[in-house]
Design a protein around this motif. Structure first.
Motif, PDB file in Angstrom:
ATOM      1  N   ALA A  87       0.828  -1.206   0.000  1.00  6.86           N
ATOM      2  CA  ALA A  87       0.000   0.000   0.000  1.00  6.86           C
ATOM      3  C   ALA A  87       0.863   1.257   0.000  1.00  6.86           C
ATOM      4  CB  ALA A  87      -0.934  -0.004   1.211  1.00  6.86           C
ATOM      5  N   ILE A  88       1.933   1.252   0.790  1.00  9.03           N
ATOM      6  CA  ILE A  88       2.844   2.404   0.823  1.00  9.03           C
ATOM      7  C   ILE A  88       3.489   2.599  -0.549  1.00  9.03           C
ATOM      8  CG2 ILE A  88       5.007   3.271   1.808  1.00  9.03           C
ATOM      9  CD1 ILE A  88       4.167   1.860   4.434  1.00  9.03           C
ATOM     10  N   ALA A  89       3.908   1.498  -1.171  1.00 10.57           N
ATOM     11  CA  ALA A  89       4.502   1.587  -2.510  1.00 10.57           C
ATOM     12  C   ALA A  89       3.483   2.082  -3.519  1.00 10.57           C
ATOM     13  CB  ALA A  89       5.045   0.221  -2.931  1.00 10.57           C
ATOM     14  N   ALA A  90       2.233   1.638  -3.395  1.00  9.69           N
ATOM     15  CA  ALA A  90       1.180   2.081  -4.317  1.00  9.69           C
ATOM     16  C   ALA A  90       0.897   3.561  -4.152  1.00  9.69           C
ATOM     17  CB  ALA A  90      -0.093   1.272  -4.083  1.00  9.69           C
ATOM     18  N   LEU A  91       0.870   4.037  -2.925  1.00  9.47           N
ATOM     19  CA  LEU A  91       0.677   5.463  -2.671  1.00  9.47           C
ATOM     20  C   LEU A  91       1.799   6.288  -3.292  1.00  9.47           C
ATOM     21  CD1 LEU A  91      -0.455   5.196   1.031  1.00  9.47           C
ATOM     22  CD2 LEU A  91      -1.734   6.395  -0.738  1.00  9.47           C
ATOM     23  N   ALA A  92       3.018   5.830  -3.100  1.00  4.52           N
ATOM     24  CA  ALA A  92       4.168   6.546  -3.665  1.00  4.52           C
ATOM     25  C   ALA A  92       4.115   6.529  -5.185  1.00  4.52           C
ATOM     26  CB  ALA A  92       5.466   5.915  -3.173  1.00  4.52           C
ATOM     27  N   SER A 155       0.691   8.881  10.323  1.00  4.13           N
ATOM     28  CA  SER A 155       2.118   8.609  10.500  1.00  4.13           C
ATOM     29  C   SER A 155       2.722   7.967   9.268  1.00  4.13           C
ATOM     30  CB  SER A 155       2.323   7.679  11.709  1.00  4.13           C
ATOM     31  OG  SER A 155       1.883   8.282  12.897  1.00  4.13           O
ATOM     32  N   ILE A 156       1.929   7.119   8.593  1.00  2.37           N
ATOM     33  CA  ILE A 156       2.437   6.356   7.455  1.00  2.37           C
ATOM     34  C   ILE A 156       2.280   7.100   6.136  1.00  2.37           C
ATOM     35  CG2 ILE A 156       2.041   4.262   6.085  1.00  2.37           C
ATOM     36  CD1 ILE A 156       1.145   2.936   8.767  1.00  2.37           C
ATOM     37  N   VAL A 157       1.126   7.730   5.932  1.00  2.00           N
ATOM     38  CA  VAL A 157       0.776   8.276   4.623  1.00  2.00           C
ATOM     39  C   VAL A 157       1.184   9.730   4.442  1.00  2.00           C
ATOM     40  CG1 VAL A 157      -1.153   8.799   3.081  1.00  2.00           C
ATOM     41  CG2 VAL A 157      -1.121   6.644   4.345  1.00  2.00           C
ATOM     42  N   ALA A 158       0.942  10.554   5.436  1.00  2.00           N
ATOM     43  CA  ALA A 158       1.163  11.996   5.291  1.00  2.00           C
ATOM     44  C   ALA A 158       2.571  12.362   4.823  1.00  2.00           C
ATOM     45  CB  ALA A 158       0.833  12.704   6.601  1.00  2.00           C
ATOM     46  N   PRO A 159       3.629  11.669   5.276  1.00  2.00           N
ATOM     47  CA  PRO A 159       4.970  12.066   4.825  1.00  2.00           C
ATOM     48  C   PRO A 159       5.203  11.907   3.323  1.00  2.00           C
ATOM     49  CG  PRO A 159       5.108  10.727   6.815  1.00  2.00           C
ATOM     50  CD  PRO A 159       3.698  10.641   6.340  1.00  2.00           C
ATOM     51  N   ASP A 187      12.501   6.248  -4.010  1.00  2.49           N
ATOM     52  CA  ASP A 187      12.606   4.817  -3.697  1.00  2.49           C
ATOM     53  C   ASP A 187      13.209   4.600  -2.312  1.00  2.49           C
ATOM     54  OD1 ASP A 187      11.480   4.091  -6.093  1.00  2.49           O
ATOM     55  OD2 ASP A 187      13.390   3.676  -7.087  1.00  2.49           O
ATOM     56  N   GLU A 188      14.239   5.373  -1.984  1.00  2.24           N
ATOM     57  CA  GLU A 188      14.870   5.252  -0.671  1.00  2.24           C
ATOM     58  C   GLU A 188      13.908   5.682   0.436  1.00  2.24           C
ATOM     59  OE1 GLU A 188      19.589   6.079  -1.624  1.00  2.24           O
ATOM     60  OE2 GLU A 188      18.197   7.776  -1.576  1.00  2.24           O
ATOM     61  N   PHE A 189      13.150   6.727   0.155  1.00  2.65           N
ATOM     62  CA  PHE A 189      12.202   7.209   1.163  1.00  2.65           C
ATOM     63  C   PHE A 189      11.071   6.214   1.366  1.00  2.65           C
ATOM     64  CE2 PHE A 189       8.576   9.777   2.640  1.00  2.65           C
ATOM     65  CZ  PHE A 189       9.135  10.275   3.804  1.00  2.65           C
ATOM     66  N   VAL A 190      10.603   5.603   0.279  1.00  4.27           N
ATOM     67  CA  VAL A 190       9.540   4.596   0.384  1.00  4.27           C
ATOM     68  C   VAL A 190      10.013   3.408   1.212  1.00  4.27           C
ATOM     69  CG1 VAL A 190       8.183   2.899  -0.920  1.00  4.27           C
ATOM     70  CG2 VAL A 190       8.344   5.262  -1.726  1.00  4.27           C
ATOM     71  N   ALA A 191      11.228   2.942   0.959  1.00  2.00           N
ATOM     72  CA  ALA A 191      11.781   1.829   1.731  1.00  2.00           C
ATOM     73  C   ALA A 191      11.864   2.201   3.211  1.00  2.00           C
ATOM     74  CB  ALA A 191      13.158   1.449   1.196  1.00  2.00           C
ATOM     75  N   HIS A 192      12.264   3.433   3.478  1.00  2.00           N
ATOM     76  CA  HIS A 192      12.330   3.908   4.867  1.00  2.00           C
ATOM     77  C   HIS A 192      10.932   3.928   5.483  1.00  2.00           C
ATOM     78  CE1 HIS A 192      13.306   6.452   8.322  1.00  2.00           C
ATOM     79  NE2 HIS A 192      12.300   7.230   7.960  1.00  2.00           N
ATOM     80  N   ALA A 193       9.951   4.451   4.751  1.00  2.00           N
ATOM     81  CA  ALA A 193       8.580   4.526   5.262  1.00  2.00           C
ATOM     82  C   ALA A 193       8.015   3.135   5.541  1.00  2.00           C
ATOM     83  CB  ALA A 193       7.697   5.270   4.264  1.00  2.00           C
ATOM     84  N   GLN A 194       8.315   2.191   4.674  1.00  2.28           N
ATOM     85  CA  GLN A 194       7.862   0.825   4.885  1.00  2.28           C
ATOM     86  C   GLN A 194       8.458   0.226   6.158  1.00  2.28           C
ATOM     87  OE1 GLN A 194       9.163  -0.583   1.053  1.00  2.28           O
ATOM     88  NE2 GLN A 194       7.073  -0.764   0.271  1.00  2.28           N
ATOM     89  N   ASP A 195       9.746   0.445   6.368  1.00  3.38           N
ATOM     90  CA  ASP A 195      10.414  -0.080   7.558  1.00  3.38           C
ATOM     91  C   ASP A 195       9.891   0.586   8.830  1.00  3.38           C
ATOM     92  OD1 ASP A 195      11.905  -1.771   5.990  1.00  3.38           O
ATOM     93  OD2 ASP A 195      13.691  -0.474   5.958  1.00  3.38           O
TER      94      ASP A 195
END
Length: 207
Positions: A87-92, A155-159, A187-195
């Motif tokens: 979902a985070i990757a899809a949003l990005a 916390s997850i989506v807004a950034p 891509d780096e930010f998405v990976a960080h957000a996922q973690d």
């Protein structure tokens, strides 16, 4: 002899997206939207009735597409953790594709959502609801610790849209000799957000 351009609602909305991102709702002008779409103003009023309806239609279509994508992820066979990462990757990916979306949304947030009607708010609400559904399933299965859905969502989506919207500023800062903000790709930010999301929701954290 070349055929005239067919002015479709989709063509007008594509032009409107750039106008609203650049000038906000109040500053957007129908004549500039029509000019970008290579149409006349009458076509805007014919298809949408005016600027407000065009704006709301644009947002509803965006929210509906995004929520449909997130709901599909939520129906998949993956674990809640996997679904949340997807979902985070899809949003990005959505933000990267619909490049004007962060600017439009941040402007609307700054103005208190004053231009959103009930129908548009319903479409908007489907986005956090899809994320909340994934989190709720994770809590129910014991994979996630109990958290407030709204707190987790923001916390997850807004950034993500904020990160995209600040790209021009970060680019300028990154070119300075002593850059205060190191270069960071989406891509780096998405990976960080996922973690971060995984650690925030894992059982035993924050307790």
């Amino acid at each position: 002899m070349s055929r005239p351009i067919r002015v479709t609602p989709e063509r007008l909305l594509a032009a409107a997206a750039h106008e609203f991102a650049a000038h906000g709702f109040a500053g957007a002008r129908v004549d500039r939207i029509a000019a970008r779409a290579k149409a006349n103003k009458a076509m805007v009023y014919y298809h949408f009735g005016g600027k407000r309806d065009m704006y709301r239609t644009l947002l509803r279509q965006l929210f509906d597409r995004l929520s449909a994508s997130l709901e599909e992820i939520g129906r998949s066979n993956g674990t809640p953790t996997t679904q949340l990462r997807q979902a985070i990757a899809a949003l990005a990916g959505f933000i990267e594709t619909e490049t004007y979306f962060p600017a439009v949304m941040l402007r609307e947030i700054a103005e208190g959502g004053t231009h959103l009607d009930a129908k548009t708010l319903t479409s908007l609400g489907a986005v956090p609801a899809a994320i909340a559904g994934i989190i709720a399933r994770g809590i129910a299965t014991g994979e996630f610790r109990p958290v407030h859905p709204a707190a987790a969502y923001f916390s997850i989506v807004a950034p993500l849209p904020v990160f995209k919207a600040t790209a021009p500023i970060r680019s300028v800062l990154g070119r300075r000799k002593h850059a205060p903000v190191p270069t960071l790709s989406m891509d780096e930010f998405v990976a960080h957000a996922q973690d971060v999301a995984a650690r925030m929701l894992q059982v035993g954290s924050g307790q």
